[in-house]
Write a protein that holds these residues in place. Sequence first.
Motif, short mmCIF file in Angstrom:
data_model
loop_
_atom_site.label_atom_id
_atom_site.label_comp_id
_atom_site.label_asym_id
_atom_site.label_seq_id
_atom_site.Cartn_x
_atom_site.Cartn_y
_atom_site.Cartn_z
N UNK A 91 43.84 47.33 30.16
CA UNK A 91 44.65 46.33 29.46
C UNK A 91 46.14 46.53 29.66
N UNK A 92 46.54 47.72 30.04
CA UNK A 92 47.96 47.97 30.25
C UNK A 92 48.47 47.24 31.49
N UNK A 93 47.54 46.96 32.36
CA UNK A 93 47.93 46.37 33.63
C UNK A 93 46.98 45.22 33.95
N UNK A 94 46.80 44.36 32.94
CA UNK A 94 45.71 43.39 33.02
C UNK A 94 45.84 42.42 34.17
N UNK B 142 47.42 42.55 37.03
CA UNK B 142 47.17 43.20 38.31
C UNK B 142 45.68 43.50 38.48
N UNK B 143 45.09 43.96 37.36
CA UNK B 143 43.67 44.29 37.34
C UNK B 143 42.81 43.08 37.71
N UNK C 217 39.37 39.96 41.36
CA UNK C 217 39.05 38.66 41.97
C UNK C 217 39.16 38.72 43.49
N UNK C 218 40.04 39.60 43.96
CA UNK C 218 40.21 39.73 45.41
C UNK C 218 39.20 40.70 46.03
N UNK C 219 38.48 41.41 45.16
CA UNK C 219 37.57 42.44 45.67
C UNK C 219 36.35 41.85 46.36
N UNK D 270 36.01 50.85 41.97
CA UNK D 270 35.91 50.41 40.58
C UNK D 270 36.03 48.89 40.47
N UNK D 271 36.99 48.32 41.21
CA UNK D 271 37.18 46.87 41.17
C UNK D 271 35.96 46.13 41.70
N UNK D 272 35.42 46.63 42.79
CA UNK D 272 34.25 45.94 43.36
C UNK D 272 33.05 46.04 42.44
N UNK D 273 32.90 47.20 41.82
CA UNK D 273 31.77 47.37 40.89
C UNK D 273 31.91 46.40 39.71
N UNK D 274 33.12 46.35 39.16
CA UNK D 274 33.36 45.44 38.04
C UNK D 274 33.10 43.99 38.45
N UNK D 275 33.51 43.66 39.66
CA UNK D 275 33.29 42.30 40.14
C UNK D 275 31.80 41.98 40.21
N UNK D 276 31.01 42.95 40.64
CA UNK D 276 29.57 42.71 40.71
C UNK D 276 28.99 42.55 39.31
#
Lengths: 188, 188
Positions: free
Chosen positions: A172-175, A177-178, A183-185, B147-153
């Motif tokens: 949440x500190x960097x939402x 960007x996160x 979305x780009x992953x 981590x981003x890709x996992x969250x995306x899935x």
Amino acid sequence: MSGKPYHHGNLKREFIEKGLKYIDRYGVESLSMRKLAESIGVSSAAPYAHFANKDAFLSAIREYITDSLSDALRSELEACQDPTKVMLMLGRRYVLFFYENPLYFQFLFTRKDIDFISYEPFLLFRPVAEEFLKGLHGKQLSGESLRCKTTAMWALVHGLAQFALIGGVLDKNNLEQEINSILCAVEV
Amino acid sequence: MSGKPYHHGNLKREFIEKGLKYIDRYGVESLSMRKLAESIGVSSAAPYAHFANKDAFLSAIREYITDSLSDALRSELEACQDPTKVMLMLGRRYVLFFYENPLYFQFLFTRKDIDFISYEPFLLFRPVAEEFLKGLHGKQLSGESLRCKTTAMWALVHGLAQFALIGGVLDKNNLEQEINSILCAVEV
DNA sequence: ACGCAATCTTATCACTGTCAAGATTGAAAA
DNA sequence: TTTTCAATCTTGACAGTGATAAGATTGCGT
């Protein structure tokens, strides 16, 4: 002679607005027509001149929220003309909307009769997504494949919105960007 | 001397099971402790010997449902040993679980205090997803990107589950194939 | 000025979650 | 076996809920 007039004047609107504020603060579960009426300074039966029942009242609020969300998406749509970026911006806006009003998400999708076909945010989303996908894959993208990819993008954005308002999944500190990163992953 | 004994014997379990059935049929909104007690043949205050209040009762049911879902995912995990396919099977099972019990989804995720960190289905999901992604991208996959890709899935599967139980988005006549196509439509 | 329809109040209904007090019971302890 | 105690269940109550009917009040068009 007394302070309050017999007729309120804008009771319907005030009910919706106060109800919205209440849900935003405390959630739907504890919202009651009587408390709301009292807080406005009107009798407990007054709202039933404007809403058939509590469910109709909640539907009115849902419509209000959905309209706000749609407006936010539309303005995002106008602000960003770059077709390769507008997809991302729309998704980000959708997620952020529910992040900023966490209780709205649960409230909106807590019904047996949700109708995603006429869910305006997705009606706005679809053509943008299709345009985006066509630009990405060219015209060899079949109708079936296009539909699947669009639905996948919906599901990703919508699922991410649920995560955003719940502790622990997103940083949440960097939402912003996160959200961008996630979305780009994926590549559709 | 009369038919019923004073002590029921398994009231707690019967309450949970009947509550579950009721939610499956009619949804949570209309579930009441009193009706449930009466349908079991017990006084309206009886359940409060087993549950602190209605909320605690609903939490018990939620736990029951989450456990069932986790069991289903675990058995899927054991049945399919192919690491390239188990990802898809898990996602499909997740979506189908809620499709088969449409009202469970709304019920589970209708709270202010959802905690996805200890949500067991995703705890089962995570290592499988990471294994899958590493096998796909090799070891150059950074921790952040992983981590981003996992969250995306997660988001995709979870969002799709919401769509599955709502009319109009997915083709219900060919649901399994549909889910496969959508889950395969994105590349993470 | 009149009358009607919209709006609001009062009183009431059935129903809800919950609790306190007491009745009943099974099982452990004597 | 008898006693005792904690768990379980009932009865009766309370405040709060959504909703409705009957009547009061008002603004607005004719």
